[in-house]
Design an enzyme around this catalytic site. Structure first.
Site, mmCIF file in Angstrom:
data_model
loop_
_atom_site.group_PDB
_atom_site.id
_atom_site.type_symbol
_atom_site.label_atom_id
_atom_site.label_comp_id
_atom_site.label_asym_id
_atom_site.label_seq_id
_atom_site.Cartn_x
_atom_site.Cartn_y
_atom_site.Cartn_z
ATOM 1 N N ASN A 42 0.843 -1.200 0.000
ATOM 2 C CA ASN A 42 0.000 0.000 0.000
ATOM 3 C C ASN A 42 0.877 1.248 0.000
ATOM 4 O O ASN A 42 1.961 1.278 0.589
ATOM 5 C CB ASN A 42 -0.999 -0.003 1.154
ATOM 6 C CG ASN A 42 -0.395 -0.179 2.524
ATOM 7 O OD1 ASN A 42 0.654 -0.794 2.677
ATOM 8 N ND2 ASN A 42 -1.057 0.351 3.529
ATOM 9 N N ILE A 43 0.377 2.253 -0.705
ATOM 10 C CA ILE A 43 1.082 3.526 -0.844
ATOM 11 C C ILE A 43 0.089 4.623 -0.490
ATOM 12 O O ILE A 43 -0.841 4.890 -1.262
ATOM 13 C CB ILE A 43 1.629 3.696 -2.282
ATOM 14 C CG1 ILE A 43 2.558 2.522 -2.636
ATOM 15 C CG2 ILE A 43 2.355 5.032 -2.424
ATOM 16 C CD1 ILE A 43 2.919 2.441 -4.119
ATOM 17 N N GLU A 44 0.244 5.199 0.703
ATOM 18 C CA GLU A 44 -0.742 6.158 1.189
ATOM 19 C C GLU A 44 -0.431 7.572 0.718
ATOM 20 O O GLU A 44 0.600 7.831 0.096
ATOM 21 C CB GLU A 44 -0.805 6.086 2.727
ATOM 22 C CG GLU A 44 -1.275 4.718 3.194
ATOM 23 C CD GLU A 44 -1.544 4.634 4.677
ATOM 24 O OE1 GLU A 44 -1.059 5.508 5.436
ATOM 25 O OE2 GLU A 44 -2.249 3.674 5.070
ATOM 26 N N CYS A 53 -3.970 0.540 -2.593
ATOM 27 C CA CYS A 53 -3.822 -0.672 -1.781
ATOM 28 C C CYS A 53 -2.714 -1.568 -2.337
ATOM 29 O O CYS A 53 -2.362 -1.493 -3.524
ATOM 30 C CB CYS A 53 -5.115 -1.473 -1.768
ATOM 31 S SG CYS A 53 -6.466 -0.712 -0.872
ATOM 32 N N GLU A 55 -2.795 -4.722 -3.019
ATOM 33 C CA GLU A 55 -3.274 -5.618 -4.077
ATOM 34 C C GLU A 55 -3.254 -4.925 -5.440
ATOM 35 O O GLU A 55 -2.831 -5.472 -6.445
ATOM 36 C CB GLU A 55 -4.703 -6.083 -3.783
ATOM 37 C CG GLU A 55 -4.863 -6.854 -2.485
ATOM 38 C CD GLU A 55 -5.201 -5.974 -1.302
ATOM 39 O OE1 GLU A 55 -4.602 -4.884 -1.183
ATOM 40 O OE2 GLU A 55 -6.044 -6.379 -0.494
ATOM 41 N N CYS A 90 -10.133 -5.036 0.081
ATOM 42 C CA CYS A 90 -11.229 -4.065 0.110
ATOM 43 C C CYS A 90 -12.094 -4.226 -1.146
ATOM 44 O O CYS A 90 -11.717 -4.913 -2.106
ATOM 45 C CB CYS A 90 -10.687 -2.637 0.221
ATOM 46 S SG CYS A 90 -10.094 -1.953 -1.341
ATOM 47 N N CYS A 93 -10.456 -3.222 -4.506
ATOM 48 C CA CYS A 93 -9.493 -4.223 -4.991
ATOM 49 C C CYS A 93 -10.215 -5.460 -5.548
ATOM 50 O O CYS A 93 -9.775 -6.042 -6.540
ATOM 51 C CB CYS A 93 -8.526 -4.619 -3.878
ATOM 52 S SG CYS A 93 -7.348 -3.308 -3.496
HETATM 53 N N1 THU Z 1 -5.306 -1.549 2.515
HETATM 54 C C1 THU Z 1 -4.740 -2.325 1.546
HETATM 55 O O1 THU Z 1 -3.627 -2.042 1.069
HETATM 56 N N2 THU Z 1 -5.421 -3.414 1.119
HETATM 57 C C2 THU Z 1 -6.641 -3.795 1.595
HETATM 58 O O2 THU Z 1 -7.243 -4.712 1.064
HETATM 59 C C3 THU Z 1 -7.213 -3.119 2.757
HETATM 60 C C4 THU Z 1 -6.623 -1.787 3.073
HETATM 61 C C5 THU Z 1 -4.563 -0.378 3.011
HETATM 62 C C6 THU Z 1 -5.125 0.948 2.607
HETATM 63 C C7 THU Z 1 -4.544 1.841 3.678
HETATM 64 O O3 THU Z 1 -3.253 2.256 3.287
HETATM 65 C C8 THU Z 1 -4.428 0.949 4.886
HETATM 66 O O4 THU Z 1 -4.532 -0.375 4.416
HETATM 67 C C9 THU Z 1 -5.463 1.183 5.940
HETATM 68 O O5 THU Z 1 -6.731 1.118 5.416
#
Ligand code: THU
Length: 136
Positions: A42-44, A53, A55, A90, A93
């Site tokens: 994940n890259i926020e 996300c 995935e 999520c 994804c």
């Molecule tokens: N996140 C994912 O990378 N994949 C998921 O399926 C669920 C959520 C990440 C998004 C965000 O950076 C962090 O988890 C918290 O929600």
């Protein structure tokens, strides 16, 4: 490739996460039909909604490289990279998976105990919208 080998690559990918806002690190390892594996994290973003996300990072890397045929994905996640429960994909994804994968695409998840939970895309995204409905 065995599920636990794919999950090991997802765990390694989790270490690449950029998650300064939530602290929740996610790793994914996507297995292509030809055996190639793409890892993602994940890259926020400070504005939150542009966050990608783990995935989708893996999918987009693979699609950019020309892959369209996928077998399975392993996913793990936890606060500061410590896995204490399942990280299920999520909804966004799941829909991205549906764009490229059929109902038997396999999703592996772990709660950190060493056990792996397995689901098909059809189980995680029933009655999905595939786009076939509006193909020209
Ligand atoms: N996140 C994912 O990378 N994949 C998921 O399926 C669920 C959520 C990440 C998004 C965000 O950076 C962090 O988890 C918290 O929600």
């Amino acid at each position: 490739m065995k599920p636990d080998e794919l999950m090991q690559l997802a765990k390694e990918a989790m270490g690449h996460a950029y998650a300064p806002y939530s602290g929740f690190q996610v790793g994914a390892a996507l297995l292509c039909a030809d055996g190639t594996v793409y890892q993602g994290c994940n890259i926020e973003n400070a504005a939150y909604s542009p966050t990608n996300c783990g995935e989708r990072t893996a999918f987009f890397k693979a699609v950019y490289d020309g892959h369209r045929d996928f077998t399975a994905i392993a996913i793990c996640g936890g606060m500061k990279g410590v896995i204490t429960g399942l990280c299920t994909p999520c909804g966004v994804c799941r829909q991205v998976m549906r764009e490229f994968c059929g109902s038997d695409f396999t999703i592996y998840m772990t709660d950190g105990s060493g056990a792996i939970q397995t689901r098909t895309l059809a189980e995680l995204l029933p009655m999905s919208f595939s786009g076939e409905e509006h193909l020209l």
